[in-house]
Design a protein around this motif. Structure first.
Motif, PDB file in Angstrom:
ATOM      1  N   GLY A 186      -7.079  10.948  -6.449  1.00 59.96           N
ATOM      2  CA  GLY A 186      -8.270  10.851  -5.665  1.00 59.96           C
ATOM      3  C   GLY A 186      -8.276   9.497  -4.575  1.00 59.96           C
ATOM      4  N   LEU A 187      -7.507   8.663  -4.813  1.00 66.39           N
ATOM      5  CA  LEU A 187      -7.221   7.693  -4.130  1.00 66.39           C
ATOM      6  C   LEU A 187      -5.985   7.651  -2.931  1.00 66.39           C
ATOM      7  CD1 LEU A 187      -7.630   4.009  -5.847  1.00 66.39           C
ATOM      8  CD2 LEU A 187      -8.904   5.251  -4.113  1.00 66.39           C
ATOM      9  N   SER A 188      -5.664   8.950  -2.878  1.00 64.23           N
ATOM     10  CA  SER A 188      -4.308   9.216  -2.258  1.00 64.23           C
ATOM     11  C   SER A 188      -4.723   8.974  -0.641  1.00 64.23           C
ATOM     12  CB  SER A 188      -4.071  10.618  -2.380  1.00 64.23           C
ATOM     13  OG  SER A 188      -2.798  11.028  -1.648  1.00 64.23           O
ATOM     14  N   ALA A 208      -9.376   4.860 -12.073  1.00 62.12           N
ATOM     15  CA  ALA A 208      -9.522   4.494 -10.799  1.00 62.12           C
ATOM     16  C   ALA A 208      -8.899   5.464  -9.641  1.00 62.12           C
ATOM     17  CB  ALA A 208      -9.221   3.011 -10.382  1.00 62.12           C
ATOM     18  N   LEU A 209      -7.582   5.888  -9.973  1.00 64.85           N
ATOM     19  CA  LEU A 209      -6.614   6.694  -9.049  1.00 64.85           C
ATOM     20  C   LEU A 209      -7.631   8.036  -8.905  1.00 64.85           C
ATOM     21  CD1 LEU A 209      -3.255   6.275 -10.621  1.00 64.85           C
ATOM     22  CD2 LEU A 209      -3.998   5.163  -8.603  1.00 64.85           C
ATOM     23  N   MET A 214       0.872  -1.188  -0.026  1.00 67.26           N
ATOM     24  CA  MET A 214       0.019  -0.163   0.073  1.00 67.26           C
ATOM     25  C   MET A 214       0.852   1.309  -0.099  1.00 67.26           C
ATOM     26  SD  MET A 214      -3.370   0.406   0.368  1.00 67.26           S
ATOM     27  CE  MET A 214      -4.163  -0.746   1.158  1.00 67.26           C
ATOM     28  N   ALA A 215       1.991   1.278   0.800  1.00 65.37           N
ATOM     29  CA  ALA A 215       3.030   2.442   0.866  1.00 65.37           C
ATOM     30  C   ALA A 215       3.479   2.535  -0.352  1.00 65.37           C
ATOM     31  CB  ALA A 215       3.849   2.306   2.049  1.00 65.37           C
ATOM     32  N   ARG A 216       3.790   1.754  -1.126  1.00 66.55           N
ATOM     33  CA  ARG A 216       4.508   1.706  -2.389  1.00 66.55           C
ATOM     34  C   ARG A 216       3.833   2.320  -3.422  1.00 66.55           C
ATOM     35  NH1 ARG A 216       7.909   1.166  -5.073  1.00 66.55           N
ATOM     36  NH2 ARG A 216       8.676  -0.986  -5.790  1.00 66.55           N
ATOM     37  N   LEU A 217       2.551   1.852  -3.378  1.00 66.51           N
ATOM     38  CA  LEU A 217       1.362   2.376  -4.318  1.00 66.51           C
ATOM     39  C   LEU A 217       1.064   3.724  -4.197  1.00 66.51           C
ATOM     40  CD1 LEU A 217      -1.181  -0.506  -4.701  1.00 66.51           C
ATOM     41  CD2 LEU A 217      -0.181   0.759  -6.604  1.00 66.51           C
ATOM     42  N   ASP A 218       1.083   4.211  -2.877  1.00 66.46           N
ATOM     43  CA  ASP A 218       1.065   5.561  -2.518  1.00 66.46           C
ATOM     44  C   ASP A 218       2.162   6.463  -3.192  1.00 66.46           C
ATOM     45  OD1 ASP A 218      -0.268   7.798  -1.111  1.00 66.46           O
ATOM     46  OD2 ASP A 218       1.062   7.450   0.843  1.00 66.46           O
ATOM     47  N   LYS A 219       3.400   6.118  -3.005  1.00 67.80           N
ATOM     48  CA  LYS A 219       4.514   6.574  -3.675  1.00 67.80           C
ATOM     49  C   LYS A 219       4.524   6.719  -5.121  1.00 67.80           C
ATOM     50  CE  LYS A 219       8.124   6.057   0.191  1.00 67.80           C
ATOM     51  NZ  LYS A 219       9.497   5.535   0.286  1.00 67.80           N
ATOM     52  N   ALA A 220       4.174   5.586  -5.626  1.00 66.31           N
ATOM     53  CA  ALA A 220       4.013   5.390  -7.037  1.00 66.31           C
ATOM     54  C   ALA A 220       2.780   6.502  -7.613  1.00 66.31           C
ATOM     55  CB  ALA A 220       3.965   4.153  -7.552  1.00 66.31           C
ATOM     56  N   ALA A 221       1.769   6.474  -7.229  1.00 65.56           N
ATOM     57  CA  ALA A 221       0.713   6.839  -7.373  1.00 65.56           C
ATOM     58  C   ALA A 221       0.692   8.775  -7.372  1.00 65.56           C
ATOM     59  CB  ALA A 221      -0.716   6.548  -6.994  1.00 65.56           C
ATOM     60  N   GLY A 222       1.270   8.983  -6.173  1.00 68.89           N
ATOM     61  CA  GLY A 222       1.450  10.335  -6.142  1.00 68.89           C
ATOM     62  C   GLY A 222      -0.165  11.193  -5.589  1.00 68.89           C
TER      63      GLY A 222
END
Length: 559
Positions: free
Chosen positions: A204-206, A251-252, A193-201
């Motif tokens: 909306g899903l932040s 989705a993001l 989840m943390a890696r996705l958070d960094k990758a997405a920046g």
């Protein structure tokens, strides 16, 4: 109307409440025996409805909701009889009775204690379950702070990365659903989840990524109970990640359902941790729950009367008794003082009785025979005789019976491997293996610190100079433990560090370093599960292998 303080008024109403519930239980049993006695069930429904009103007056919202569910269940049973629903209703009466006792004795209400009972009733009636956070409130309009960091990953690269990170999350989720060792699995899911958070920046899903990783880290740090509701929540997380994999940017930009956020915040509020992302989420949403999950589960156990494992208690008692005997014999072998072999014989006889109780008849007979012999020994018995050595061997045999008894309570893992040498103490062998596991984990921690220093100091390879020796130590430990798959991953990491970070001419990307950390962390979680004697399976190593493959060093090509 002025509300009445719950615990004060409950004292005056308790006798009437107990009488009502006792009568309802009797009438429900009569209906269970003869379904034609519908008037008994009608009386129950009326009593539960009246009880609901009392609970509202004394401000016990959970008891009021449960009473309402019980009244509905009783009325619906009049139309359609269901044995499972009768059973659930009977359980609810017992639970509610204990809850009133709890509130009166402990002077605290804790609505969460009744969530399980309410959901059992609803499940029996085919109704949707209420959330664990039903009695919890938070301002869901607040935004994350600090904001999400700007991503260094392009949207095109994110598609492949999100697929791999979702797989990482799913490996952890499968372990949770199979009820394997939870903390390492939860840490793996939190990392995904943390890696996705960094990758997405920023997106909306932040906020969901941020709160979700806090909830996962809280569950791991506090070793929270994994109730069916919490497992369902973790599955809902996976559905959000699935949308990211298949719908990408669209989705993001969509916010996660508010109910999902509320349930996640409730779990964060139950954590005793106040630092890191958990502390940030608590501060932003002003979460000040008065109880931790550890306390909540303890209070629930107190209210429902949960008990421990008899087998574990027997094994532990045997281990303590054997430890005392070994200490006595050790002093005897050193000639420190005269030994009371009468007491030794009594302890051996007691061990024999315990072995008989658990069905180890051959071992029991052998140790009882030895007890009869030892009872005849003088205080200055010669410790160099075959008889004394045979006694030591018998104690080792019984010790291994106790060790195997404890092992039967947990799944087979790589630490507790069988030994064909019966002259070796399984406890000592396990301790030796545990020491090696600890050394391997210490080596991995050192490697991760060195890599972190390398990144923080502008890719200065000097900070990696100690890693060849560190990885050689780790490889030797993993070879001793016969963990070839884990050894393959660490060797691949070593090759990447040597060829790309130390000898390479171009600086790596931050994403490459995160992927390297994914691989090392996967091996560390696997070893952690062994250290805690709660194996999590090799799915986490599969994720680690995918990570080194993404770096260009697949395990199957490592020499």
């Amino acid at each position: 109307m002025v509300a009445i303080t719950n615990t004060t008024s409950l004292t005056f109403l308790k006798e009437a409440i107990d009488s009502t519930l006792t009568e309802a239980e009797t009438r429900l049993e009569a209906f269970s025996d003869d379904h034609a006695l519908k008037e008994e069930l009608e009386h129950c429904a009326t009593a539960f409805q009246q009880l609901r009103g009392i609970c509202q007056v004394v401000e016990l919202p959970a008891a009021a909701l449960m009473s309402e569910e019980m009244a509905l269940a009783a009325r619906e049973l009049l139309e359609k009889v269901s044995e499972s629903r009768i059973q659930a209703l009977g359980n609810a009466i017992v639970l509610l009775t204990r809850y009133f006792d709890y509130v009166q004795l402990k002077n605290r209400t804790l609505p969460s204690l009744l969530i399980g009972g309410i959901n059992e009733l609803r499940r029996a009636g085919g109704k949707p379950l209420i959330q664990e956070s039903h009695f919890f409130s938070a301002d869901l309009s607040r935004q994350r702070n600090p904001e999400a960091p700007v991503s260094e990953v392009s949207r095109d690269e994110l598609t492949g990365l999100s697929r791999r990170l979702r797989h990482m999350y799913q490996v952890g989720l499968v372990g949770i659903l199979r009820e394997q060792n939870p903390p390492p699995h939860l840490k793996l899911m939190a990392r995904a989840m943390a890696r996705l958070d960094k990758a997405a920046g920023p997106c909306g899903l932040s906020r969901f990524f941020w709160v979700g990783q806090a909830a996962l880290m809280a569950m791991a740090a506090d070793e929270m109970a994994l109730t069916p509701a919490r497992k369902a929540l973790l599955s809902q997380y996976d559905r959000q990640l699935k949308k990211v994999v298949y719908d990408g940017g669209q989705a993001l930009e969509e916010d996660a359902p508010l109910l999902l956020l509320k349930e996640s915040l409730y779990l964060v509020s139950l954590s005793a941790v106040q630092e890191g992302v958990i502390g940030q989420v608590k501060q932003v949403f002003d979460l000040k729950n008065a109880i931790s999950d550890t306390e909540l589960q303890r209070e629930l156990s107190l209210m429902t009367g949960a008990s421990g494992s008899v087998i574990r208690s027997v094994a532990s008692a045997m281990r303590d008794e054997i430890g005392e005997l070994k200490q006595t014999l050790d002093l005897a072998s050193q000639g420190v003082a005269d030994t009371n072999y009468e007491s030794v014989a009594n302890s051996l006889s007691q061990l024999g009785s315990t072995l008989s109780m658990i069905g180890k008849d051959d071992d029991a007979a052998a140790i009882k025979d030895r007890s009869a012999q030892v009872r005849q020994w003088p205080a200055d018995q010669n410790v160099e005789t075959d008889a004394f050595h045979a006694l030591v061997d018998d104690l080792l045999r019984v010790e291994n019976v106790a060790a195997n008894l404890e092992r039967s309570l947990a799944p087979e893992d790589d630490v507790h491997k069988a030994s064909n040498n019966t002259a070796i103490s399984l406890y000592q062998l396990d301790d030796a293996r545990m020491t090696v596991v600890g050394e391997c984990r210490a080596g991995l921690a050192l490697a991760k610190r060195s890599i972190s220093s390398f990144m923080d100091n502008n890719w200065d390879a000097m900070h990696l100079s100690n890693l060849p020796g560190t990885f050689a130590t780790i490889a030797g430990g993993l070879m001793f433990l016969e963990l070839q798959r884990a050894r393959g991953v660490t060797e691949a990491c070593h090759q990447y560090i040597r060829k790309q970070l130390i000898e390479g001419e171009t600086a790596p990307t931050r994403e490459n370093m995160e992927t390297l950390a994914d691989a090392l962390t996967g091996v560390d979680y696997y070893l952690e599960s062994m250290e805690e004697q709660k194996p999590i399976g090799e799915g986490v190593l599969e994720v680690a292998e995918e990570s080194v493959k993404a770096l260009g060093f697949p395990v199957d090509k490592v020499a």
